[in-house]
Design an enzyme around this catalytic site. Structure first.
Site, PDB file in Angstrom:
ATOM      1  NE  ARG A 186      -3.595  -0.416   0.186  1.00 25.00           N
ATOM      2  CZ  ARG A 186      -4.376  -0.367  -0.887  1.00 25.00           C
ATOM      3  NH1 ARG A 186      -4.372  -1.364  -1.753  1.00 25.00           N
ATOM      4  NH2 ARG A 186      -5.154   0.659  -1.104  1.00 25.00           N
ATOM      5  CG  HIS A 217      11.800  -0.605  -4.355  1.00 23.62           C
ATOM      6  ND1 HIS A 217      10.449  -0.523  -4.607  1.00 23.62           N
ATOM      7  CD2 HIS A 217      12.426  -0.411  -5.540  1.00 23.62           C
ATOM      8  CE1 HIS A 217      10.268  -0.290  -5.900  1.00 23.62           C
ATOM      9  NE2 HIS A 217      11.443  -0.215  -6.486  1.00 23.62           N
TER      10      HIS A 217
HETATM   11  C1  GRF Z   1       9.532  -8.517  -2.357  1.00 18.93           C
HETATM   12  O1  GRF Z   1      10.144  -8.660  -3.596  1.00 18.93           O
HETATM   13  C2  GRF Z   1       9.684  -7.100  -1.852  1.00 18.93           C
HETATM   14  O2  GRF Z   1      10.891  -6.501  -2.214  1.00 18.93           O
HETATM   15  C3  GRF Z   1       8.547  -6.417  -2.553  1.00 18.93           C
HETATM   16  O3  GRF Z   1       7.493  -7.340  -2.553  1.00 18.93           O
HETATM   17  C4  GRF Z   1       8.018  -8.657  -2.449  1.00 18.93           C
HETATM   18  C5  GRF Z   1       7.420  -9.259  -1.230  1.00 18.93           C
HETATM   19  O4  GRF Z   1       7.731 -10.611  -1.082  1.00 18.93           O
HETATM   20  N1  GRF Z   1       8.237  -5.147  -1.934  1.00 18.93           N
HETATM   21  P1  GRF Z   1       7.447 -11.337   0.316  1.00 18.93           P
HETATM   22  O5  GRF Z   1       5.986 -11.069   0.685  1.00 18.93           O
HETATM   23  O6  GRF Z   1       8.406 -10.795   1.318  1.00 18.93           O
HETATM   24  O7  GRF Z   1       7.671 -12.796   0.034  1.00 18.93           O
END
Ligand code: GRF
Length: 226
Positions: free
Chosen positions: A99, A117
């Site tokens: 979000r 990120h």
């Molecule tokens: C990860 O690649 C993170 O960098 C991005 O969303 C993904 C989340 O994966 N913001 P998880 O839910 O931690 O498995």
């Protein structure tokens, strides 16, 4: 449920939206490496987030604040902040939290709000970073752990991890390679926070006491199965 935490230990609240593999990496590292910190809650932006169940089974207090239950971003962020504040966190960790947060929310947790990120910022802020990397033809890609500021995906950088872009990569194969390094970079960076070693200069650059290496490099030894 509220988790107890001993004096002097930092209290970490983790926010997720889905799978929660980064959250799991943080929980496991915190426990295995005996960080001076406790993960006092995992809060999801949707009740069916898969990671919530894992966190509950790991004995961590869980909650969800479902964005669809609120009329707009301000109302959602207010409810989310209320739930977060019950747990009195020192740091709020966004681990796959999907979000966009209002400036009011971000400022409330200034210098205490951290995100991962999936790109080497400042390249590719926003969504679909792996597709953007492939479309642009970059040969190196990765992830960034950074403090959150009101400008999306632009805050001071704590650590980065880089991976090669390989011939024949799809967004999915690249995402898998990046995720493997996320699971190394994020626990390292959050551990520095837990240890009280992270500060910022007046011009918003991050300094980590002890000057550890803050770039993680992919190698065959930490290929996706790692
Ligand atoms: C990860 O690649 C993170 O960098 C991005 O969303 C993904 C989340 O994966 N913001 P998880 O839910 O931690 O498995």
């Amino acid at each position: 449920m509220l988790a107890a935490s001993s004096p002097g230990r930092r209290r970490l609240v983790i926010l997720i939206s889905g799978r929660g593999s980064n959250m799991q990496a943080l929980v496991q590292a915190c426990r295995q490496e005996n960080w001076p910190a406790d993960i006092v809650a995992v809060i999801a932006s949707r009740p069916d987030a898969a990671g919530l169940r894992w966190a509950g089974e790991a004995g961590i207090p869980i909650a969800s604040v479902y964005h669809r239950d609120y009329a707009g971003r301000e109302a959602f962020d207010a409810a989310l902040a209320e739930e977060i504040d019950r747990h009195r966190p020192d740091y709020v960790i966004l681990a796959g939290f999907m979000r966009v947060l209002t400036p009011g929310f971000v400022n409330r947790y200034a210098d205490r709000l951290v995100n991962i990120h999936p790109s080497l910022l400042p390249a590719f802020p926003g969504l679909h970073t792996h597709g953007q990397a492939l479309a642009t033809g970059v040969q190196v890609h990765g992830c960034t752990v950074h403090f959150v500021t009101p400008l999306l995906d632009h805050g001071p950088i704590i650590a980065q991890g880089c991976v090669p872009v390989l011939g024949g990569d799809s967004p999915e194969s690249l995402a898998e390679r990046v995720l493997a390094i996320e699971h190394r970079v994020f626990p390292a960076a959050v551990r520095w926070l837990a240890e009280g070693r992270v500060s910022q200069t007046a011009d918003h650059r991050v300094v980590v006491q002890g000057d550890p290496q803050r770039l993680y490099m992919w190698s065959a030894g930490n290929a996706p199965a790692d």
